[in-house]
Design a protein around this motif. Structure first.
Motif, short mmCIF file in Angstrom:
data_model
loop_
_atom_site.label_atom_id
_atom_site.label_comp_id
_atom_site.label_asym_id
_atom_site.label_seq_id
_atom_site.Cartn_x
_atom_site.Cartn_y
_atom_site.Cartn_z
N VAL A 74 0.97 -1.14 0.14
CA VAL A 74 0.11 0.01 0.09
C VAL A 74 0.82 1.27 0.01
O VAL A 74 0.40 2.43 -0.25
CB VAL A 74 -1.05 -0.02 1.12
CG1 VAL A 74 -1.95 -1.19 1.09
CG2 VAL A 74 -0.41 0.27 2.47
N VAL A 75 2.04 1.20 0.70
CA VAL A 75 2.92 2.25 0.43
C VAL A 75 3.78 2.34 -0.92
O VAL A 75 4.56 3.32 -1.23
CB VAL A 75 3.80 2.55 1.52
CG1 VAL A 75 2.96 2.85 2.80
CG2 VAL A 75 4.81 1.51 1.71
N GLY A 76 3.62 1.14 -1.66
CA GLY A 76 4.40 1.27 -2.86
C GLY A 76 3.78 1.75 -4.02
O GLY A 76 2.83 2.52 -3.95
N PRO A 77 4.40 1.52 -5.07
CA PRO A 77 3.86 2.05 -6.49
C PRO A 77 2.56 1.53 -6.55
O PRO A 77 2.09 0.39 -6.22
CB PRO A 77 4.57 1.42 -7.54
CG PRO A 77 5.91 1.37 -6.94
CD PRO A 77 5.83 0.53 -5.67
N ASP A 78 1.44 2.47 -7.00
CA ASP A 78 0.03 1.91 -7.32
C ASP A 78 0.12 1.04 -8.64
O ASP A 78 1.07 1.06 -9.26
CB ASP A 78 -0.76 3.34 -7.68
CG ASP A 78 -1.02 4.07 -6.25
OD1 ASP A 78 -0.86 3.37 -5.17
OD2 ASP A 78 -1.07 5.24 -6.43
N GLU A 79 -1.13 0.26 -8.77
CA GLU A 79 -1.44 -0.48 -10.15
C GLU A 79 -1.09 0.61 -11.21
O GLU A 79 -1.84 1.55 -11.10
CB GLU A 79 -2.64 -1.32 -9.77
CG GLU A 79 -2.37 -2.33 -8.81
CD GLU A 79 -1.64 -3.54 -8.99
OE1 GLU A 79 -1.66 -3.80 -10.04
OE2 GLU A 79 -0.90 -3.88 -8.11
N GLY A 83 -3.41 2.85 -19.56
CA GLY A 83 -2.39 2.54 -20.30
C GLY A 83 -0.90 2.62 -19.62
O GLY A 83 0.01 2.27 -20.69
N GLU A 84 -0.69 2.84 -18.44
CA GLU A 84 0.58 2.97 -18.20
C GLU A 84 1.15 1.48 -17.76
O GLU A 84 0.33 0.90 -17.28
CB GLU A 84 0.82 3.87 -16.62
CG GLU A 84 0.49 5.42 -17.39
CD GLU A 84 0.81 6.51 -16.04
OE1 GLU A 84 2.18 6.24 -15.63
OE2 GLU A 84 0.22 6.91 -15.75
N ALA A 90 5.80 2.82 -11.22
CA ALA A 90 7.02 2.58 -10.43
C ALA A 90 7.98 3.81 -10.40
O ALA A 90 8.61 4.26 -9.22
CB ALA A 90 7.80 1.36 -10.32
N ALA A 91 8.39 4.24 -11.73
CA ALA A 91 9.20 5.19 -11.90
C ALA A 91 8.77 6.53 -11.25
O ALA A 91 9.38 7.29 -10.63
CB ALA A 91 9.71 5.45 -13.16
N ALA A 92 7.59 6.70 -11.66
CA ALA A 92 6.69 7.80 -11.12
C ALA A 92 6.70 7.95 -9.53
O ALA A 92 6.98 8.93 -9.04
CB ALA A 92 5.20 8.30 -11.83
N HIS A 93 6.27 6.85 -9.02
CA HIS A 93 6.26 6.70 -7.47
C HIS A 93 7.50 7.14 -6.95
O HIS A 93 7.52 7.75 -5.88
CB HIS A 93 5.86 5.07 -7.08
CG HIS A 93 5.81 4.99 -5.60
ND1 HIS A 93 4.70 5.60 -4.87
CD2 HIS A 93 6.72 4.26 -4.89
CE1 HIS A 93 5.02 5.19 -3.61
NE2 HIS A 93 6.41 4.25 -3.55
#
Length: 131
Positions: A74-79, A83-84, A90-93
């Motif tokens: 839940v604190v990691g990258p969102d799904e 289309g991403e 992950a890169a954005a997070h």
């Protein structure tokens, strides 16, 4: 120069409904710095789980390991959405978290941040509820 040594997610019982059928928790992600300071990166995360069936106690099906795994999720990258790819999310997070640290005067590469050790600490209150 101050650097980030690890990430820590603190998990506690939420003020919402928690009983033998439902678990509701909050999660706060922090960066631990070499100078001992901690920087809150996310403090708006959490989740709820509900046991289904008559007389079912959710604690019988909830382990510390389950909570630790879910907290990291839940604190990691969102799904991915719209289309991403997972890689883009992950890169954005990690880029956003590195940017937040940069605004606090802590320069860190997003890829380095992603690879840091990530501990999960359950509150005493949550541990007592699980026991």
């Amino acid at each position: 120069m101050t650097a980030v040594t690890r990430l820590v997610t603190h998990v506690d019982l939420d003020d919402g409904p928690t009983d033998t059928r439902q678990l509701s928790v909050s999660a706060r992600l922090e960066a631990v710095l070499t100078d001992g300071r901690r920087v809150v990166l996310l403090d708006d995360r959490g989740w709820s789980s509900t046991a289904h069936g008559t007389g079912v106690d959710i604690r019988a099906y909830t382990s510390v390991e389950d909570i630790e795994r879910t907290a990291r999720t839940v604190v990691g990258p969102d799904e991915p959405m719209d289309g991403e790819t997972e890689e883009q999310m992950a890169a954005a997070h990690w880029g956003a978290l590195a940017g937040l640290l940069g605004r606090q005067g802590v320069e860190v590469d997003a890829h380095e941040l992603e690879r840091l050790p990530h501990d999960v600490v359950l509150s005493e209150r949550l541990r007592a509820w699980l026991a």
